[in-house]
Design an enzyme around this catalytic site. Structure first.
Site, PDB file in Angstrom:
ATOM      1  N   SER A   1     -13.363  -2.685   1.032  1.00  0.00           N
ATOM      2  CA  SER A   1     -12.217  -3.306   1.673  1.00  0.00           C
ATOM      3  C   SER A   1     -12.588  -4.749   2.053  1.00  0.00           C
ATOM      4  CB  SER A   1     -11.792  -2.471   2.894  1.00  0.00           C
ATOM      5  OG  SER A   1     -10.575  -2.925   3.409  1.00  0.00           O
TER       6      SER A   1
ATOM      7  N   ARG B   1      -1.172  -1.184  14.108  1.00  0.00           N
ATOM      8  CA  ARG B   1      -1.964  -0.164  13.434  1.00  0.00           C
ATOM      9  C   ARG B   1      -1.069   0.784  12.629  1.00  0.00           C
ATOM     10  NH1 ARG B   1      -7.192   0.041  11.774  1.00  0.00           N
ATOM     11  NH2 ARG B   1      -8.003   2.153  11.759  1.00  0.00           N
TER      12      ARG B   1
ATOM     13  N   ASP C   1      -4.113   2.648  -4.509  1.00  0.00           N
ATOM     14  CA  ASP C   1      -4.263   1.686  -3.407  1.00  0.00           C
ATOM     15  C   ASP C   1      -3.138   0.662  -3.472  1.00  0.00           C
ATOM     16  OD1 ASP C   1      -5.110  -0.239  -1.556  1.00  0.00           O
ATOM     17  OD2 ASP C   1      -7.192  -0.204  -2.223  1.00  0.00           O
TER      18      ASP C   1
ATOM     19  N   HIS D   1      -5.998   3.230  -0.363  1.00  0.00           N
ATOM     20  CA  HIS D   1      -7.070   2.348   0.068  1.00  0.00           C
ATOM     21  C   HIS D   1      -8.183   3.110   0.787  1.00  0.00           C
ATOM     22  CE1 HIS D   1      -8.861  -1.464   0.972  1.00  0.00           C
ATOM     23  NE2 HIS D   1      -8.875  -1.204   2.261  1.00  0.00           N
ATOM     24  N   ASP D   2      -7.824   4.150   1.518  1.00  0.00           N
ATOM     25  CA  ASP D   2      -8.809   4.912   2.299  1.00  0.00           C
ATOM     26  C   ASP D   2      -9.785   5.725   1.452  1.00  0.00           C
ATOM     27  OD1 ASP D   2      -8.159   4.034   4.786  1.00  0.00           O
ATOM     28  OD2 ASP D   2      -7.192   5.889   5.462  1.00  0.00           O
TER      29      ASP D   2
END
Lengths: 535, 535
Positions: free
Chosen positions: B254, B323, B479, B516-517
């Site tokens: 990232s 968040r 992602d 993405h995680d």
């Protein structure tokens, strides 16, 4: 910079361990000192007080400090950043506060340049709420033929009004100006086009900013939760008023694409053809997530005041933020790559935390423009209704059951016998007609085959009412809000019901990079396919 | 419901026109009445006053009305909605206000369970800012060999700390717990792994919550704008302190994937292998847009107070919202489809504007959990630094020019001669070592070929310093924040420099739906490829 002033410049403790010059304790001391230094004033009161000096860095809040000193404190290692984007929000709030008392701070969202269909009959909503009376604001183009068989009901996206095209009484171009008119995809030489404002919205149809007849106060968040189907029921009451028994077609994009399908399923015998563009058969979690964040940022704006802001300053900052997030979902990354790239608004300046890159100023502008154009409560209710959309059989059965249970509410309510006619219609003397001019564009995109995976049985059962309807489903590969697989799902589901009249078109990234907004922009492919399907 | 109370139940005007029962004037009257009714109290004062009665619908704000009456006003057509999500925010603010004066309302973001490298030498930043001194908080695993040739520098994502793995002094599992250890991809039997907290962050390295030595007050938004390269320069000063001349590898995911490339380009002779996972060579507009909205919602929280909140209540609501938006970009739609679908938290209840669907409660929880875990100002500065990331040649040249011009600032600053050693290191007596236990997983995903389109010349010129470096680039098809084309761009650009040692792996949607995680979760593919590349 004189580092002798540093709070950690003096401690000296014997070193130990692997390659270490100073031990852990020292850094802990550093941290403790840091903690202590910042605490003496840490009471809620001082925080509130300090809020009033927002633009002043902490150490310069001393008596006699000039404004210049506050902004560029001599004792700071670096100048404080400036925040023009927040200055602008504060100035806007001040300007809204200063509006004349007679006009009120809350803007009027509707131009009033539309027609109205006012019903004194109560409308029972899917989740048990009741509108004791309701108005449907609408506009029309073209002329209803003698057999009343040429009507097309056009459904809007979330924030669009009934003003899809200019009219005699409102010459401002509409959101589908190029798609409607003589020789256009929605050809006013052939069709009588009706576009409504959804209930729950703020462009003249009954919504949260309307007065609750029970007490004469605005509904605000006393407005009941509603669904796409509730909006469609109100539209069909209008069709009753227009004495249109059966639509030639139901057409819609985005949220309207949901409603267009819902219309055919709620009233299959009253709908001819169905067109659903960049819509879906049920909202999926990513779309819900994106709308959730929009609702949350709006509701967190203190000015939203749990929906009761109509006498005060509207939550323009929250609305602006919500629209910025929405705008991210309306276009596509590749389009922005081409349009904005990494260009900054002013490359000669130091980067800022406020909008800086062109893409940021674009979002800022889109948010700003919308912030007073649409009623915040309407955004909440209509966006929630989109989340709740699910044409699956189970959801339809549960809803029917609830409606059955709640229908007693209608019976028990007192009706006003003095109102002899329950619904009333206003229409202009002469409906608007487009002057023939433009030459229609011709090229069509070939329909794209579906992915072939079996659609869910619940959805197939739920959409079986559309088995006989000629249906056009269009999607755009670059759409991230209503991704192309959702339109494939609609087409495959309809085919699985046995429908042999489904046309599915998917515009690839080679055709459109405009993402969800393609339906507003692509006259050639969206318009062309629409025209050929309707003919 | 008695519709006789309606404000529009009486007007009667002669009808005219096509099928109309009542004319346009009536609806205009309706709208005017509506406007008038709402205005008498519309002053800023009444708005403010009303804000204090947020949970009371407008019409019930009368003397003597009981709480129950306010919530369920008898005169309303429908009950007012409730807002448990806002109640929770208000309760949290009250709780933060009530914290003891000695500890202060602002949480301490760092556990303190890390090592520190404190430099009294000023650090000149890329955009002209100066940190008169700075600390780099870090953790290590494994043992530096005698030739100091086995060090791996691990770069973190935006919100991650140096705690990538549990240590002797902090047994809490780290964010890459399963990836680090004996026999793991980052094998502590072979490598000495160093993970730092970035400057600008809040986990012990110098950032906006640190004290400005110039006046002993927190930097807040007097902290200077910084870049990925500034963070990397601070890391390499730490490597100096550890007497590590050359890294065996630079590894990051990232934001860390950006830094890993930047490290190789800034210090090509000090980096052996380069690993960049789910990173990019330059931030693209969609990512900037998503981070922009996060910064904006945070900055709009009145508690943010232009960054000067350290003595007050932190902007926990803005952080929560930021968040939540970030979380939308961290996972993928298809994963949510499988995990949450359209399930509601409590299907028996009426839908709410507050979190209602499971996906909403998931986002709400993710936001809530983070809201006091990370310093809001750090989020702004570090996220901005990500936006500014561009390894193109033009940007590098401009930066070099600015640094040249600004280097005079360093020379003119007074230095404290009393501080004889400019940088100081703390290390534990025994570095942590993983006990051998787990059996490494083996299967690897085959590298995927790039798309073949020519990478931009500016980027090829900018990355030429990595021409000789063995480089592993990994991306994930699902992602949306760092889309797979960005990792293909890195790989193709490196190949275009003449680098023949590039390995590119793209995990398809059949392999990972975690978006993405994935880099945090997929030990088999991310971990497996990492291990085989490092060996």
């Amino acid at each position: 910079m004189n580092s002798a002033r540093s709070v950690i410049g003096t401690a000296r403790i014997a070193s130990r361990g692997f390659g270490a010059h100073i031990p852990r304790e020292r850094s802990q001391l550093f941290q403790r000192t840091l903690q202590r230094t910042s605490n003496p004033r840490s009471t809620p009161n001082s925080a509130r007080h300090f809020h009033n000096n927002a633009r002043r860095p902490a150490q310069s809040a001393v008596a006699g400090a000039s404004e210049e000193e506050s902004l560029q404190p001599p004792d700071s290692s670096n100048p404080a950043l400036s925040f023009p984007c927040l200055d602008a929000q504060e100035a806007k709030t001040a300007k809204l506060s200063a509006r004349s008392l007679s006009s009120g701070p809350e803007p009027s969202y509707t131009t009033g340049h539309h027609l109205n269909y006012l019903c004194h009959e109560p409308l029972l909503l899917d989740w048990g709420g009741i509108l004791p009376q309701f108005n449907v604001a609408f506009e029309t183009w073209g002329r209803l033929n003698d057999t009343k068989s040429n009507a097309i009901l056009l459904h809007t996206g979330l924030s669009a009004s009934s003003h899809a095209h200019s009219t005699e009484i409102n010459s401002k171009p509409g959101w589908w100006e190029k798609f409607i008119g003589s020789g256009k995809p929605l050809d006013t030489d052939k069709y009588f086009v009706v576009c409504t404002n959804v209930i729950g919205g703020c462009y003249g149809s009954t919504g949260p900013s309307s007065l609750d007849p029970a007490d004469g106060q605005r509904y605000a968040t006393r407005f009941p939760i509603l669904t796409m189907q509730d909006m469609v029921r109100a539209q069909f009451q209008l069709l009753d008023g227009l004495e249109i028994e059966k639509l030639y077609a139901s057409v819609g994009s985005s949220m309207g694409g949901m409603q267009s399908l819902a219309a055919g399923i709620l009233f299959p015998e009253r709908v001819g053809k169905v067109v659903s563009i960049s819509g879906c058969a049920r909202s999926h979690p990513y779309s819900i997530a994106m709308r959730h964040t929009q609702r949350q940022v709006l509701m967190m704006d203190p000015k939203w005041n749990r929906g009761f802001y109509y006498d005060g300053i509207p939550p323009h900052s929250g609305m602006k933020l919500a629209r910025e997030i929405a705008t991210v979902t309306y276009r596509s990354g590749p389009e922005w790559e081409l349009r904005f790239g990494r260009r900054r608004a002013d490359p000669s300046r130091q980067p800022a935390l406020c909008p800086d890159f062109l893409i940021e100023t674009y979002l800022d502008h889109a948010g700003e423009k919308f912030s007073l154009e649409y009623d915040p409560n309407s955004l909440l209710y209509v966006s929630k209704a989109m989340d709740l959309f699910d044409l699956g059989r189970a959801n339809q059965l549960q809803t029917a059951q609830r409606r059955q249970q709640n229908s007693v509410k209608l019976a028990s309510g007192e009706r006003d016998a003095a109102i002899d006619q329950s619904c009333n219609l206003t229409l202009p003397d002469q409906p608007y007609e487009e002057q023939p001019s433009a030459i229609p564009s011709q090229p069509l995109t070939q329909p794209v085959a579906g992915s072939g995976s079996a659609p869910p049985g619940d959805l197939v059962a739920g959409m079986v009412a559309l088995r006989e309807h000629p249906t056009l489903v269009m999607g755009v590969a670059s759409d991230i809000l209503f991704p192309a697989w959702q339109q494939r799902e609609i087409a495959e589901t309809l085919r699985a019901t046995g429908n042999r009249l489904v046309r599915h078109v998917e515009l690839g990234e080679d055709t459109s990079l405009f993402g969800h907004d393609t339906f507003l922009l692509d006259l050639e492919h969206i318009g062309g396919n629409l025209r050929s399907f309707l003919d």
